[in-house]
Write an enzyme that holds these catalytic residues in place. Sequence first.
Site, PDB file in Angstrom:
ATOM      1  N   VAL A 121       0.715  -1.354  -0.029  1.00  0.00           N
ATOM      2  CA  VAL A 121       0.022  -0.142   0.030  1.00  0.00           C
ATOM      3  C   VAL A 121       0.697   1.281   0.054  1.00  0.00           C
ATOM      4  CG1 VAL A 121      -1.538   1.188   1.364  1.00  0.00           C
ATOM      5  CG2 VAL A 121      -1.849  -1.110   1.128  1.00  0.00           C
ATOM      6  N   GLU A 122       1.833   1.219   0.756  1.00  0.00           N
ATOM      7  CA  GLU A 122       2.674   2.509   0.818  1.00  0.00           C
ATOM      8  C   GLU A 122       3.546   2.794  -0.509  1.00  0.00           C
ATOM      9  OE1 GLU A 122       3.048   4.550   3.287  1.00  0.00           O
ATOM     10  OE2 GLU A 122       1.807   3.591   4.664  1.00  0.00           O
TER      11      GLU A 122
END
Length: 325
Positions: A121-122
């Site tokens: 996600v990051e």
Amino acid sequence: MRIFLLISVIVSLGGMHIPVASANYAERPEVLAMADRLATKGLDRNKVLKIMSEAKRLDSVINAMNRPAEKKEWKEYRPIFIKKARVKAAASFYIKHQDTLRRAETELGVPVEVILAIIGVETYYGKNKGSFRALDALATLGLDYSKRAKFFLGELESLFLLGKEENLRLTDLKGSYAGAMGFGQFIPSSYLAYAVDFDKDGHRDLIDNPVDAIGSVANYLAKHGWDLGYGIASPVSNAAAQVERMESRIDVKETGRELTSKGVEGIPSAWSELPLDVLGLYGAEKEEYWAVTKNFYVITRYNRSPLYAMAVTQLSEDIAKELGL
Ligand SMILES: [Ca+2]
């Protein structure tokens, strides 16, 4: 100042390429005070000021901060992160770093799939680590963004401490517009506090070293209280009465047993003595209700948004399924 600007404009019109309206951050009183503090911690005051004189004010950073806060609901937020391609990318990253991921789970007690979901996600497994100079981003926000100046000036100071501790060239470090760096997007204070040298080469490198990054994401979650025995989230029904505001921050305080006695249905029996909260989300088809544990709360220590935490949770489940974990 106005006279200075005018002279600069005239000089640059003369073809000397002197920047108009340079930020002059090294002359700001906050920076002089910061340099004094850093000097007491063993940094060279003049070197700090020299580096600050190279920091640029980036309007793009201020614009990014001022963009109206994303008011996306879960039904719009979910598809951004829960995608087959991201799960496949997780699987490729897993193949390369399987031993490290398993060691992180064993030594730090955070599941492989959760570490993978956070890094996915990051930064999409390191693909999007950010292209702003961390020095410029943090100087701009710490000195020209009054709403959160104190916080970001603190991060700027941490950036200098980090540079000293890890022997990094501050003018080379890249990150997000908010100064978050590396595979797991750690801001400098988190980097100082939670990064670990997971390959034991003497450096904590979250930017180019995926081994250190994996260990550090796990360590961050472990230090914030991750518990392997807890699980993260489970769908429940008849729970609307327990939700004051949809899609808002959670606070695990009632046990599963207490929530069940209030009529909530579907709480896993293993959670009857665990502190839980009920999260309400605007799903694609209907309102969704989830019982969430302390581990869900721990993910919100990484990013406050409950939607972020749910995206990490669901991506981790898809990854676990894909990898047969
Ligand atoms: Ca290392």
